[in-house]
Design an enzyme around this catalytic site. Structure first.
Site, PDB file in Angstrom:
ATOM      1  N   ASN A   8     -25.319  49.194 -30.792  1.00  0.00           N
ATOM      2  CA  ASN A   8     -24.997  48.577 -32.081  1.00  0.00           C
ATOM      3  C   ASN A   8     -26.296  48.515 -32.869  1.00  0.00           C
ATOM      4  O   ASN A   8     -27.149  47.673 -32.607  1.00  0.00           O
ATOM      5  CB  ASN A   8     -24.417  47.172 -31.849  1.00  0.00           C
ATOM      6  CG  ASN A   8     -24.159  46.434 -33.151  1.00  0.00           C
ATOM      7  OD1 ASN A   8     -24.314  47.005 -34.233  1.00  0.00           O
ATOM      8  ND2 ASN A   8     -23.782  45.171 -33.036  1.00  0.00           N
ATOM      9  N   TRP A   9     -26.429  49.431 -33.816  1.00  0.00           N
ATOM     10  CA  TRP A   9     -27.701  49.528 -34.552  1.00  0.00           C
ATOM     11  C   TRP A   9     -27.827  48.444 -35.611  1.00  0.00           C
ATOM     12  O   TRP A   9     -28.877  48.310 -36.238  1.00  0.00           O
ATOM     13  CB  TRP A   9     -27.835  50.922 -35.181  1.00  0.00           C
ATOM     14  CG  TRP A   9     -27.951  52.040 -34.175  1.00  0.00           C
ATOM     15  CD1 TRP A   9     -27.975  51.925 -32.802  1.00  0.00           C
ATOM     16  CD2 TRP A   9     -28.056  53.447 -34.444  1.00  0.00           C
ATOM     17  NE1 TRP A   9     -28.085  53.157 -32.209  1.00  0.00           N
ATOM     18  CE2 TRP A   9     -28.139  54.112 -33.198  1.00  0.00           C
ATOM     19  CE3 TRP A   9     -28.089  54.205 -35.611  1.00  0.00           C
ATOM     20  CZ2 TRP A   9     -28.248  55.507 -33.098  1.00  0.00           C
ATOM     21  CZ3 TRP A   9     -28.202  55.597 -35.524  1.00  0.00           C
ATOM     22  CH2 TRP A   9     -28.283  56.235 -34.276  1.00  0.00           C
ATOM     23  N   LYS A  10     -26.757  47.679 -35.824  1.00  0.00           N
ATOM     24  CA  LYS A  10     -26.776  46.583 -36.806  1.00  0.00           C
ATOM     25  C   LYS A  10     -27.333  47.085 -38.147  1.00  0.00           C
ATOM     26  O   LYS A  10     -27.037  48.206 -38.545  1.00  0.00           O
ATOM     27  CB  LYS A  10     -27.544  45.383 -36.243  1.00  0.00           C
ATOM     28  CG  LYS A  10     -26.988  44.948 -34.869  1.00  0.00           C
ATOM     29  CD  LYS A  10     -27.502  43.625 -34.384  1.00  0.00           C
ATOM     30  CE  LYS A  10     -26.890  43.286 -33.017  1.00  0.00           C
ATOM     31  NZ  LYS A  10     -27.303  41.979 -32.513  1.00  0.00           N
ATOM     32  N   HIS A  93     -17.785  40.760 -34.164  1.00  0.00           N
ATOM     33  CA  HIS A  93     -19.122  40.444 -33.644  1.00  0.00           C
ATOM     34  C   HIS A  93     -19.498  39.032 -34.082  1.00  0.00           C
ATOM     35  O   HIS A  93     -19.142  38.616 -35.186  1.00  0.00           O
ATOM     36  CB  HIS A  93     -20.135  41.471 -34.161  1.00  0.00           C
ATOM     37  CG  HIS A  93     -21.453  41.392 -33.459  1.00  0.00           C
ATOM     38  ND1 HIS A  93     -22.372  40.415 -33.724  1.00  0.00           N
ATOM     39  CD2 HIS A  93     -21.982  42.158 -32.471  1.00  0.00           C
ATOM     40  CE1 HIS A  93     -23.425  40.586 -32.935  1.00  0.00           C
ATOM     41  NE2 HIS A  93     -23.216  41.636 -32.171  1.00  0.00           N
ATOM     42  N   GLU A  95     -22.130  37.906 -35.227  1.00  0.00           N
ATOM     43  CA  GLU A  95     -22.868  37.886 -36.495  1.00  0.00           C
ATOM     44  C   GLU A  95     -21.916  37.956 -37.686  1.00  0.00           C
ATOM     45  O   GLU A  95     -22.260  37.527 -38.781  1.00  0.00           O
ATOM     46  CB  GLU A  95     -23.909  39.022 -36.513  1.00  0.00           C
ATOM     47  CG  GLU A  95     -25.068  38.688 -35.577  1.00  0.00           C
ATOM     48  CD  GLU A  95     -25.851  39.885 -35.064  1.00  0.00           C
ATOM     49  OE1 GLU A  95     -25.658  41.002 -35.577  1.00  0.00           O
ATOM     50  OE2 GLU A  95     -26.645  39.694 -34.127  1.00  0.00           O
ATOM     51  N   GLU A 160     -20.142  38.832 -25.373  1.00  0.00           N
ATOM     52  CA  GLU A 160     -21.498  38.651 -25.877  1.00  0.00           C
ATOM     53  C   GLU A 160     -21.753  37.165 -26.096  1.00  0.00           C
ATOM     54  O   GLU A 160     -21.385  36.629 -27.153  1.00  0.00           O
ATOM     55  CB  GLU A 160     -21.682  39.385 -27.213  1.00  0.00           C
ATOM     56  CG  GLU A 160     -21.537  40.883 -27.115  1.00  0.00           C
ATOM     57  CD  GLU A 160     -22.324  41.603 -28.208  1.00  0.00           C
ATOM     58  OE1 GLU A 160     -23.093  42.501 -27.844  1.00  0.00           O
ATOM     59  OE2 GLU A 160     -22.202  41.243 -29.390  1.00  0.00           O
ATOM     60  N   GLY A 166     -30.276  38.876 -28.909  1.00  0.00           N
ATOM     61  CA  GLY A 166     -31.594  38.967 -29.533  1.00  0.00           C
ATOM     62  C   GLY A 166     -32.589  37.917 -29.062  1.00  0.00           C
ATOM     63  O   GLY A 166     -33.630  37.720 -29.691  1.00  0.00           O
ATOM     64  N   SER A 205     -29.074  40.939 -25.099  1.00  0.00           N
ATOM     65  CA  SER A 205     -30.386  41.145 -24.476  1.00  0.00           C
ATOM     66  C   SER A 205     -30.362  42.091 -23.288  1.00  0.00           C
ATOM     67  O   SER A 205     -31.128  41.920 -22.330  1.00  0.00           O
ATOM     68  CB  SER A 205     -31.019  39.795 -24.084  1.00  0.00           C
ATOM     69  OG  SER A 205     -31.313  39.033 -25.252  1.00  0.00           O
ATOM     70  N   GLY A 227     -30.941  45.531 -29.843  1.00  0.00           N
ATOM     71  CA  GLY A 227     -32.330  45.935 -30.037  1.00  0.00           C
ATOM     72  C   GLY A 227     -32.758  47.135 -29.203  1.00  0.00           C
ATOM     73  O   GLY A 227     -33.467  48.026 -29.701  1.00  0.00           O
TER      74      GLY A 227
HETATM   75  P1  13P Z   1     -29.337  42.474 -28.484  1.00  0.00           P
HETATM   76  O1  13P Z   1     -29.141  43.564 -27.447  1.00  0.00           O
HETATM   77  O2  13P Z   1     -30.377  42.787 -29.483  1.00  0.00           O
HETATM   78  O3  13P Z   1     -29.445  41.133 -27.840  1.00  0.00           O
HETATM   79  O4  13P Z   1     -27.950  42.448 -29.336  1.00  0.00           O
HETATM   80  C1  13P Z   1     -26.747  42.378 -28.675  1.00  0.00           C
HETATM   81  C2  13P Z   1     -25.659  42.602 -29.634  1.00  0.00           C
HETATM   82  O5  13P Z   1     -25.388  41.763 -30.477  1.00  0.00           O
HETATM   83  C3  13P Z   1     -24.922  43.876 -29.558  1.00  0.00           C
HETATM   84  O6  13P Z   1     -23.779  43.837 -30.343  1.00  0.00           O
END
Ligand code: 13P
Length: 243
Positions: A8-10, A93, A95, A160, A166, A205, A227
C-alpha cells in the site's frame, strides 16, 4: 495458495517514481511463496499497470466510491480503477475510517461496487490502542466484519491494528494468531462457505525482520505492507518470507 504480499503505497510516489519502483519489482524474480500486489496512488495507477502489464504482479487502488459515476468531486469509481488496470482495491483502511469518517456501512457499499466492477476488495479491520487496552479488540473487529462485508463476501480481509500502523510496533505472535483465528471463525460463522476461502492478511509495521514470524502464523494469508513497500529491496525481502 501462495501468500498475498500487498504494498500500500499510500500518498507516496510521483508517477515517474512509481513507474521506476514497478520496473525494479518486475525485473526481480517473484519469490515462490508469494503473489505480489502493488497499490499506487490514483495518479500513478494506470502508468504502473502499464509498466507491469504481462507480469505476474497485480495492481490495485487504495479506495473507490460506491457509485459507478456521478457528481462526487475528488472521488474515483470502481469501474475507473478497473479500466486503469486495477484488479484489487483496498477498502476501509483505518486512515480512511479515521481521516475521512468512513463508516462500515459505507465500506460495505464500496465492496459491492468493487465486486460489481470486477475488482477484488481488500477490506481492512482493526482496533485502536484504546480499544485493545479496554479488551474490546475482538468486539471491534467483529462489528467491523459484520458491518463492512456484504453477504457472500469472497474478497480479502486485512487485519491492521491501528496502533501498529507506521509505529514500528506489532502485536505479539500470540495476539496475531488469536485475532486471525477469531476473524476466520467470524467469517465462517457469518459467511458460511464463502468465508472459508477468504485470505486474511496481517498489516502494521511489517518489515523484512519480522515478516517470516508473522507470515508463519496460522490463518495469516499474507501481508499488507505500508512503509516497507516503498523500495523494491524491502518489499521483496518481505515477499521472500512468504510461503
Ligand atoms: P506500515 O507498514 O507503514 O505500518 O503501514 C501499514 C498499512 O497501513 C498498510 O495498509
Amino acid at each position: 495458495m501462495p501468500q498475498l504480499i500487498a504494498g500500500n503505497w499510500k500518498m507516496h510516489k510521483t508517477r515517474a517514481e512509481a513507474v521506476a519502483l514497478a520496473a525494479s519489482l518486475r525485473a526481480a524474480p517473484i519469490p515462490p511463496g508469494a503473489r505480489l500486489l502493488v497499490c499506487p496512488p490514483f495518479t500513478a495507477l494506470a502508468a504502473v499497470a502499464e509498466a507491469l502489464a504481462g507480469s505476474a504482479i497485480a495492481v490495485g487502488g487504495q479506495d473507490c466510491h460506491m457509485a459507478p459515476q456521478g457528481p462526487h468531486t475528488g472521488d474515483i469509481s470502481a469501474p475507473m480503477l478497473k479500466e486503469a488496470g486495477a484488479g484489487f482495491v483496498i477498502l476501509g483502511h483505518s486512515e480512511r475510517r479515521q481521516n475521512h469518517g468512513e463508516t462500515s456501512e459505507q465500506v460495505r457499499e464500496k465492496v459491492l461496487a468493487a465486486v460489481a466492477a470486477g475488482l477484488t476488495p481488500i477490506v481492512c479491520v482493526g482496533e485502536t490502542a484504546d480499544q485493545r487496552a479496554n479488551g474490546a479488540e475482538t468486539d471491534t473487529v467483529g462489528w467491523q466484519i459484520s458491518g463492512s462485508l456484504p453477504a457472500g463476501f469472497a474478497g480479502v480481509v486485512a487485519y491492521e491494528p491501528v496502533w501498529a500502523i507506521g509505529t514500528g510496533r506489532t502485536p505479539t505472535p500470540e495476539e496475531v494468531a488469536a485475532m486471525h483465528g477469531f476473524i476466520r471463525a467470524e467469517l465462517t460463522r457469518q459467511f458460511a462457505a464463502a468465508g472459508a476461502g477468504v485470505a486474511i492478511l496481517y498489516g502494521g509495521s511489517v518489515n523484512a525482520g519480522n515478516a517470516a514470524g508473522l507470515l508463519g502464523l496460522p490463518e495469516v494469508g499474507g501481508a499488507l505492507v505500508g512503509g516497507a513497500s516503498l523500495t523494491a529491496e524491502a518489499f521483496l525481502a518481505i515477499a521472500a518470507a512468504a510461503r
